[in-house]
Design a protein around this motif. Structure first.
Motif, PDB file in Angstrom:
ATOM      1  N   GLU A   1       0.818  -1.333   0.041  1.00  0.00           N
ATOM      2  CA  GLU A   1      -0.062  -0.026   0.028  1.00  0.00           C
ATOM      3  C   GLU A   1       1.014   1.134  -0.092  1.00  0.00           C
ATOM      4  O   GLU A   1       0.382   2.257  -0.524  1.00  0.00           O
ATOM      5  CB  GLU A   1      -0.936  -0.130   1.316  1.00  0.00           C
ATOM      6  CG  GLU A   1      -1.860   1.187   1.314  1.00  0.00           C
ATOM      7  CD  GLU A   1      -2.892   1.081   2.322  1.00  0.00           C
ATOM      8  OE1 GLU A   1      -4.103   1.785   2.163  1.00  0.00           O
ATOM      9  OE2 GLU A   1      -2.658   0.179   3.401  1.00  0.00           O
ATOM     10  N   GLY A   2       1.929   1.249   0.582  1.00  0.00           N
ATOM     11  CA  GLY A   2       2.881   2.208   0.547  1.00  0.00           C
ATOM     12  C   GLY A   2       3.431   2.714  -0.579  1.00  0.00           C
ATOM     13  O   GLY A   2       4.319   3.666  -0.533  1.00  0.00           O
ATOM     14  N   VAL A   3       3.575   1.875  -1.713  1.00  0.00           N
ATOM     15  CA  VAL A   3       4.096   2.180  -2.979  1.00  0.00           C
ATOM     16  C   VAL A   3       3.508   3.305  -3.734  1.00  0.00           C
ATOM     17  O   VAL A   3       2.248   3.208  -3.830  1.00  0.00           O
ATOM     18  CB  VAL A   3       4.342   0.832  -3.911  1.00  0.00           C
ATOM     19  CG1 VAL A   3       4.878   1.420  -5.096  1.00  0.00           C
ATOM     20  CG2 VAL A   3       4.857  -0.186  -3.167  1.00  0.00           C
ATOM     21  N   HIS A   4       4.135   4.459  -3.842  1.00  0.00           N
ATOM     22  CA  HIS A   4       3.663   5.628  -4.701  1.00  0.00           C
ATOM     23  C   HIS A   4       3.888   5.281  -6.164  1.00  0.00           C
ATOM     24  O   HIS A   4       4.941   4.772  -6.620  1.00  0.00           O
ATOM     25  CB  HIS A   4       4.511   6.994  -4.260  1.00  0.00           C
ATOM     26  CG  HIS A   4       4.387   7.295  -2.661  1.00  0.00           C
ATOM     27  ND1 HIS A   4       3.161   7.627  -2.296  1.00  0.00           N
ATOM     28  CD2 HIS A   4       5.233   6.954  -1.814  1.00  0.00           C
ATOM     29  CE1 HIS A   4       3.302   7.715  -0.879  1.00  0.00           C
ATOM     30  NE2 HIS A   4       4.386   7.375  -0.606  1.00  0.00           N
ATOM     31  N   PRO A   5       3.072   5.867  -7.004  1.00  0.00           N
ATOM     32  CA  PRO A   5       2.929   5.642  -8.421  1.00  0.00           C
ATOM     33  C   PRO A   5       4.478   6.047  -9.105  1.00  0.00           C
ATOM     34  O   PRO A   5       4.623   5.480  -9.954  1.00  0.00           O
ATOM     35  CB  PRO A   5       2.057   6.710  -9.128  1.00  0.00           C
ATOM     36  CG  PRO A   5       0.879   6.590  -7.835  1.00  0.00           C
ATOM     37  CD  PRO A   5       1.665   6.716  -6.559  1.00  0.00           C
ATOM     38  N   ASP A   6       5.001   7.036  -8.586  1.00  0.00           N
ATOM     39  CA  ASP A   6       6.292   7.629  -9.029  1.00  0.00           C
ATOM     40  C   ASP A   6       7.539   6.768  -8.663  1.00  0.00           C
ATOM     41  O   ASP A   6       8.593   7.011  -9.103  1.00  0.00           O
ATOM     42  CB  ASP A   6       6.814   8.918  -8.576  1.00  0.00           C
ATOM     43  CG  ASP A   6       6.657   9.173  -7.006  1.00  0.00           C
ATOM     44  OD1 ASP A   6       6.400   8.305  -6.623  1.00  0.00           O
ATOM     45  OD2 ASP A   6       7.227  10.316  -6.950  1.00  0.00           O
ATOM     46  N   GLN A   7       7.156   5.663  -7.890  1.00  0.00           N
ATOM     47  CA  GLN A   7       8.262   4.458  -7.348  1.00  0.00           C
ATOM     48  C   GLN A   7       8.189   3.067  -8.169  1.00  0.00           C
ATOM     49  O   GLN A   7       9.224   2.522  -7.942  1.00  0.00           O
ATOM     50  CB  GLN A   7       8.142   4.255  -6.026  1.00  0.00           C
ATOM     51  CG  GLN A   7       8.178   5.372  -5.045  1.00  0.00           C
ATOM     52  CD  GLN A   7       7.831   4.917  -3.772  1.00  0.00           C
ATOM     53  OE1 GLN A   7       6.977   4.446  -3.152  1.00  0.00           O
ATOM     54  NE2 GLN A   7       8.804   5.363  -2.783  1.00  0.00           N
ATOM     55  N   LEU A   8       7.359   3.150  -9.041  1.00  0.00           N
ATOM     56  CA  LEU A   8       6.942   1.960  -9.778  1.00  0.00           C
ATOM     57  C   LEU A   8       8.338   1.209 -10.700  1.00  0.00           C
ATOM     58  O   LEU A   8       8.492   0.154 -10.839  1.00  0.00           O
ATOM     59  CB  LEU A   8       5.872   1.912 -10.640  1.00  0.00           C
ATOM     60  CG  LEU A   8       4.599   2.016  -9.852  1.00  0.00           C
ATOM     61  CD1 LEU A   8       3.242   2.187 -10.960  1.00  0.00           C
ATOM     62  CD2 LEU A   8       4.319   0.780  -8.963  1.00  0.00           C
ATOM     63  N   SER A   9       9.125   2.272 -11.065  1.00  0.00           N
ATOM     64  CA  SER A   9      10.249   2.177 -11.924  1.00  0.00           C
ATOM     65  C   SER A   9      11.621   2.141 -11.093  1.00  0.00           C
ATOM     66  O   SER A   9      12.577   1.724 -11.818  1.00  0.00           O
ATOM     67  CB  SER A   9      10.302   3.043 -13.237  1.00  0.00           C
ATOM     68  OG  SER A   9      10.406   4.273 -12.910  1.00  0.00           O
TER      69      SER A   9
END
Length: 193
Positions: free
Chosen positions: A19-27
Motif C-alpha cells: 500500500e505504501g508504494v507511490h506511483p512515481d516509485q514503480l520504475s
C-alpha cells in the motif's frame, strides 16, 4: 506466537508495504535484479494467489509471472492474504499442498510463504524507502525455518537465491535473514524520489 499469527503478522506488514508504494516509485530498482518495484509488487500479489489456491486445495489457473495488479494492489494482496490465512486455519498442516505443478508437504509450503513475504517485503521496503516493519521475533523465526527449508542447490548463478551474505551473529534477525537469502542487508537503498 502461533504459526498462523506469525504468518498473519508478516502478511499484514507486507500488505502495508504494498500500500505504501507511490506511483512515481514503480520504475525504481529493487535488490532483486530482475524486478523493478512494479514487477516486484506484481510478483508478490501473483504468487500470493498461487499460495492461496494451493492452501484451499485447488490449482491456480494462470501464470503468476504474468500477473499485473489492477487499480488496488494492496486490496488484491489483502484479499489473497485473508484467503491464505483462512485456508491454513481450516485445512491445517497434515496434508500436501499444490504449488504450481507439484505438491509439497504443507509445512514446507507454509515456511516458503513466510520466507517469500518477509524476504520480498524487505526488498520492497528498501526499494521504496519505507521502514522495514518486521519484528525481531518474526525475522528470527523465518530465519530458523529458512535454514531448514532452503537447500544449497537453489543458490548461485541462475538459481532463485544468491550465495549466503555473511552477517554478524549479533546483527538484527532481519539482517541475518536477508543475508541468508543472499541479499546484502547493508546495501545502499535506491533513491525513493
Amino acid at each position: 506466537m502461533s504459526d498462523i499469527d506469525l504468518l498473519a503478522g508478516i502478511l499484514s506488514k507486507t500488505g502495508d508495504l504494498v500500500e505504501g508504494v507511490h506511483p512515481d516509485q514503480l520504475s525504481l530498482p529493487t535488490t532483486c535484479a530482475s524486478y523493478d518495484v512494479e514487477a516486484l509488487r506484481n510478483h508478490l500479489v501473483g504468487w500470493l494467489q498461487v499460495f492461496r489456491a494451493g492452501c484451499e486445495g485447488r490449482a491456480y489457473e494462470g501464470d503468476p509471472a504474468a500477473h499485473v495488479c489492477g487499480d488496488d494492489p494492496a486490496g488484491e494482496f489483502r484479499t489473497a492474504a485473508d484467503g491464505v490465512l483462512a485456508a491454513w486455519r481450516t485445512n491445517g498442516f497434515d496434508r500436501q499442498v499444490r504449488v504450481r505443478e507439484g505438491e509439497l508437504p504443507a509445512r514446507m509450503v507454509f515456511d516458503m510463504t513466510l520466507m517469500e513475504y518477509l524476504g520480498h517485503g524487505w526488498d520492497l521496503a528498501v526499494a521504496t524507502g519505507q521502514p522495514v516493519p518486521f519484528t525481531e521475533e518474526e525475522a528470527a523465526e523465518a530465519l530458523a525455518r529458512a535454514e531448514v527449508t532452503l537447500p544449497p542447490r537453489f543458490r548461485g548463478e541462475g538459481q532463485a537465491f544468491g550465495e549466503i551474505v555473511p552477517v554478524a551473529e549479533d546483527a538484527p534477525a532481519v539482517d541475518r535473514f536477508v543475508g541468508f537469502l543472499g541479499r546484502d542487508p547493508g546495501a545502499a537503498r535506491p533513491s525513493a524520489s
